[in-house]
Design a protein around this motif. Structure first.
Motif, PDB file in Angstrom:
ATOM      1  N   ALA A 195       0.772  -1.137   0.039  1.00 35.85           N
ATOM      2  CA  ALA A 195       0.079  -0.111   0.038  1.00 35.85           C
ATOM      3  C   ALA A 195       0.795   1.165   0.006  1.00 35.85           C
ATOM      4  CB  ALA A 195      -0.897  -0.171   1.281  1.00 35.85           C
ATOM      5  N   ASP A 196       0.292   2.358  -0.201  1.00 35.55           N
ATOM      6  CA  ASP A 196       1.108   3.728   0.248  1.00 35.55           C
ATOM      7  C   ASP A 196       0.845   4.015   1.703  1.00 35.55           C
ATOM      8  OD1 ASP A 196      -0.690   5.091  -2.875  1.00 35.55           O
ATOM      9  OD2 ASP A 196       1.577   4.155  -2.520  1.00 35.55           O
ATOM     10  N   TYR A 197       2.075   4.526   2.091  1.00 34.18           N
ATOM     11  CA  TYR A 197       2.071   5.143   3.413  1.00 34.18           C
ATOM     12  C   TYR A 197       2.521   6.380   3.488  1.00 34.18           C
ATOM     13  CZ  TYR A 197       1.603   0.071   4.789  1.00 34.18           C
ATOM     14  OH  TYR A 197       1.140  -1.247   4.932  1.00 34.18           O
ATOM     15  N   TYR A 198       1.577   7.285   4.534  1.00 33.95           N
ATOM     16  CA  TYR A 198       2.214   8.625   4.522  1.00 33.95           C
ATOM     17  C   TYR A 198       2.167   8.860   6.105  1.00 33.95           C
ATOM     18  CZ  TYR A 198       0.051   9.254   0.082  1.00 33.95           C
ATOM     19  OH  TYR A 198      -0.332   9.320  -1.458  1.00 33.95           O
ATOM     20  N   CYS A 199       3.245   9.501   6.481  1.00 33.10           N
ATOM     21  CA  CYS A 199       3.414  10.263   7.890  1.00 33.10           C
ATOM     22  C   CYS A 199       2.622  11.468   7.828  1.00 33.10           C
ATOM     23  CB  CYS A 199       5.048  10.268   8.210  1.00 33.10           C
ATOM     24  SG  CYS A 199       5.976  11.452   7.230  1.00 33.10           S
ATOM     25  N   SER A 200       2.526  11.935   9.082  1.00 33.98           N
ATOM     26  CA  SER A 200       2.027  13.259   9.232  1.00 33.98           C
ATOM     27  C   SER A 200       2.479  13.986  10.787  1.00 33.98           C
ATOM     28  CB  SER A 200       0.416  13.268   9.547  1.00 33.98           C
ATOM     29  OG  SER A 200      -0.122  14.305   9.804  1.00 33.98           O
ATOM     30  N   SER A 201       2.727  15.273  10.844  1.00 36.30           N
ATOM     31  CA  SER A 201       3.233  15.755  11.850  1.00 36.30           C
ATOM     32  C   SER A 201       2.451  17.221  12.173  1.00 36.30           C
ATOM     33  CB  SER A 201       4.620  15.990  12.064  1.00 36.30           C
ATOM     34  OG  SER A 201       5.226  16.707  13.076  1.00 36.30           O
ATOM     35  N   TYR A 202       2.241  17.468  13.654  1.00 36.46           N
ATOM     36  CA  TYR A 202       1.814  18.562  13.937  1.00 36.46           C
ATOM     37  C   TYR A 202       3.055  19.629  13.575  1.00 36.46           C
ATOM     38  CZ  TYR A 202       0.789  22.587  16.872  1.00 36.46           C
ATOM     39  OH  TYR A 202       0.477  23.864  17.371  1.00 36.46           O
ATOM     40  N   THR A 203       2.634  20.723  13.131  1.00 38.55           N
ATOM     41  CA  THR A 203       3.564  21.873  12.665  1.00 38.55           C
ATOM     42  C   THR A 203       3.069  23.269  13.409  1.00 38.55           C
ATOM     43  OG1 THR A 203       4.578  23.257  10.869  1.00 38.55           O
ATOM     44  CG2 THR A 203       2.286  22.047  10.456  1.00 38.55           C
ATOM     45  N   SER A 204       4.068  24.110  13.448  1.00 41.41           N
ATOM     46  CA  SER A 204       3.766  25.428  14.073  1.00 41.41           C
ATOM     47  C   SER A 204       3.453  26.443  13.008  1.00 41.41           C
ATOM     48  CB  SER A 204       5.132  25.760  14.875  1.00 41.41           C
ATOM     49  OG  SER A 204       6.236  25.998  13.884  1.00 41.41           O
ATOM     50  N   TYR A 239      -1.032  20.897  10.695  1.00 44.60           N
ATOM     51  CA  TYR A 239      -0.525  19.579  10.514  1.00 44.60           C
ATOM     52  C   TYR A 239      -0.068  19.368   9.030  1.00 44.60           C
ATOM     53  CZ  TYR A 239      -2.081  17.143  14.712  1.00 44.60           C
ATOM     54  OH  TYR A 239      -2.331  17.026  15.940  1.00 44.60           O
ATOM     55  N   VAL A 240       1.084  18.704   8.966  1.00 44.83           N
ATOM     56  CA  VAL A 240       1.806  18.594   7.489  1.00 44.83           C
ATOM     57  C   VAL A 240       1.682  16.951   7.312  1.00 44.83           C
ATOM     58  CG1 VAL A 240       3.998  18.851   8.506  1.00 44.83           C
ATOM     59  CG2 VAL A 240       3.503  19.158   5.870  1.00 44.83           C
ATOM     60  N   PHE A 241       1.534  16.556   5.956  1.00 46.10           N
ATOM     61  CA  PHE A 241       1.919  15.141   5.593  1.00 46.10           C
ATOM     62  C   PHE A 241       3.193  15.114   4.907  1.00 46.10           C
ATOM     63  CE2 PHE A 241      -1.839  13.025   6.285  1.00 46.10           C
ATOM     64  CZ  PHE A 241      -3.025  13.804   5.863  1.00 46.10           C
ATOM     65  N   GLY A 242       3.674  13.761   4.907  1.00 48.85           N
ATOM     66  CA  GLY A 242       4.801  13.126   4.211  1.00 48.85           C
ATOM     67  C   GLY A 242       4.331  13.145   2.559  1.00 48.85           C
ATOM     68  N   THR A 243       5.382  13.063   1.778  1.00 54.40           N
ATOM     69  CA  THR A 243       5.369  12.733   0.418  1.00 54.40           C
ATOM     70  C   THR A 243       4.736  11.603   0.019  1.00 54.40           C
ATOM     71  OG1 THR A 243       7.674  12.428   0.584  1.00 54.40           O
ATOM     72  CG2 THR A 243       7.182  14.727  -0.064  1.00 54.40           C
ATOM     73  N   GLY A 244       4.694  10.636   1.031  1.00 58.04           N
ATOM     74  CA  GLY A 244       4.161   9.173   0.689  1.00 58.04           C
ATOM     75  C   GLY A 244       5.253   8.182   0.381  1.00 58.04           C
ATOM     76  N   THR A 245       4.965   6.935   0.695  1.00 60.56           N
ATOM     77  CA  THR A 245       5.825   5.932   0.369  1.00 60.56           C
ATOM     78  C   THR A 245       4.938   4.606  -0.123  1.00 60.56           C
ATOM     79  OG1 THR A 245       7.598   6.661   1.923  1.00 60.56           O
ATOM     80  CG2 THR A 245       7.637   4.065   1.172  1.00 60.56           C
ATOM     81  N   ARG A 246       5.390   4.213  -1.478  1.00 51.52           N
ATOM     82  CA  ARG A 246       4.768   2.972  -1.885  1.00 51.52           C
ATOM     83  C   ARG A 246       5.670   1.515  -1.336  1.00 51.52           C
ATOM     84  NH1 ARG A 246       2.016   2.135  -6.546  1.00 51.52           N
ATOM     85  NH2 ARG A 246       0.851   3.959  -5.815  1.00 51.52           N
ATOM     86  N   VAL A 247       4.876   0.936  -0.499  1.00 54.50           N
ATOM     87  CA  VAL A 247       5.549  -0.225   0.021  1.00 54.50           C
ATOM     88  C   VAL A 247       5.043  -1.780  -0.951  1.00 54.50           C
ATOM     89  CG1 VAL A 247       5.318  -1.945   1.573  1.00 54.50           C
ATOM     90  CG2 VAL A 247       5.732   0.501   2.177  1.00 54.50           C
ATOM     91  N   THR A 248       6.027  -2.063  -1.466  1.00 55.12           N
ATOM     92  CA  THR A 248       5.887  -3.279  -2.360  1.00 55.12           C
ATOM     93  C   THR A 248       6.354  -4.607  -1.699  1.00 55.12           C
ATOM     94  OG1 THR A 248       5.997  -2.226  -4.515  1.00 55.12           O
ATOM     95  CG2 THR A 248       6.381  -4.323  -4.566  1.00 55.12           C
TER      96      THR A 248
END
Lengths: 111, 119
Positions: free
Chosen positions: A86-95, A100-109
């Motif tokens: 699947a695709d995986y995204y991280c996210s973090s609180y930001t000042s 909040y902001v997301f990561g660019t995404g990672t495709r896991v194979t």
């Protein structure tokens, strides 16, 4: 606010462990404990896998774990299974104003 | 059972307006922060807007600030996103998401509604 940096793709064989990194700055990942991770299968809404750096919601397999060191957070999937592809995204609180902001995404194979 | 159901998406011309709705059930909006997140088909996720649990503060992404307005109607347990001056780049699937205050626990997502901005 720039997106958090993730590798575009990560792959592994069934049963192996993989780690996805998520790099930000001291204004987001490094400055707060509010990092979360999402799994998204094609055509589906994202699903929460980890919140507050290392907490698993009820019903999420303990094969998924999260951690953080400095400005980089990580998601580790152990005992890789076919359904983890699947695709995986991280996210973090930001000042910043976006909160909040997301990561660019990672495709896991799964090979 | 917690459920979030978005509606209001569709085709709109550049410069036009659209209002998205998110009907919540199984919980009360006033107990949660609520967010709108969008995703261009085939691309990544982007936070669009948020409102805190008591409705006193709102937040917007740089790309939508001044054009989009988030609001809620507690009596209808419904979240809204008013989108004005729409641009081609606003084309995306828009998700309604709830978050437990004081955490990054975005535990429930709607199914999404597609907004297409095109002439």
């Amino acid at each position: 606010q720039s997106a958090l940096t993730q590798p575009a793709s990560v792959s592994g064989s069934p049963g192996q462990s993989i780690t996805i990194s998520c790099t930000g700055t001291s204004s987001d990942v490094g400055g707060y404990k509010y990092v979360s991770w999402y799994q998204q299968h094609p055509g589906k809404a994202p699903k929460l896998m980890i919140y507050d750096v290392s907490n698993r919601p009820s019903g999420i397999s303990d094969r998924f774990s999260g951690s953080k060191s400095g400005n980089t957070a990580s998601l580790t999937i152990s005992g890789l299974q076919a359904e983890d592809e699947a695709d995986y995204y991280c996210s973090s609180y930001t000042s910043s104003d976006t909160l909040y902001v997301f990561g660019t995404g990672t495709r896991v194979t799964v090979l | 059972e917690v459920q979030l159901v978005e509606s209001g998406g569709g085709l709109v011309q550049p410069g036009g307006s659209l209002r998205l709705s998110c009907s919540a059930s199984g919980f009360t909006l006033s107990n949660y922060a609520m967010h709108w997140v969008r995703q261009v088909p085939g691309k990544g996720l982007e936070y669009v807007s948020a409102i805190n649990n008591d409705g006193t503060r709102t937040y917007y992404g740089v790309s939508v600030k001044g054009r989009f307005t988030i609001s809620r109607d507690i009596s209808k347990n419904t979240l809204y996103l008013q989108m004005n001056s729409l641009r081609d780049e606003d084309t995306a699937v828009y998700y309604c998401v709830r978050r437990l205050p004081g955490t990054s626990n975005f535990d429930n997502w709607g199914q999404g509604t597609l907004v297409t901005v095109s002439s």
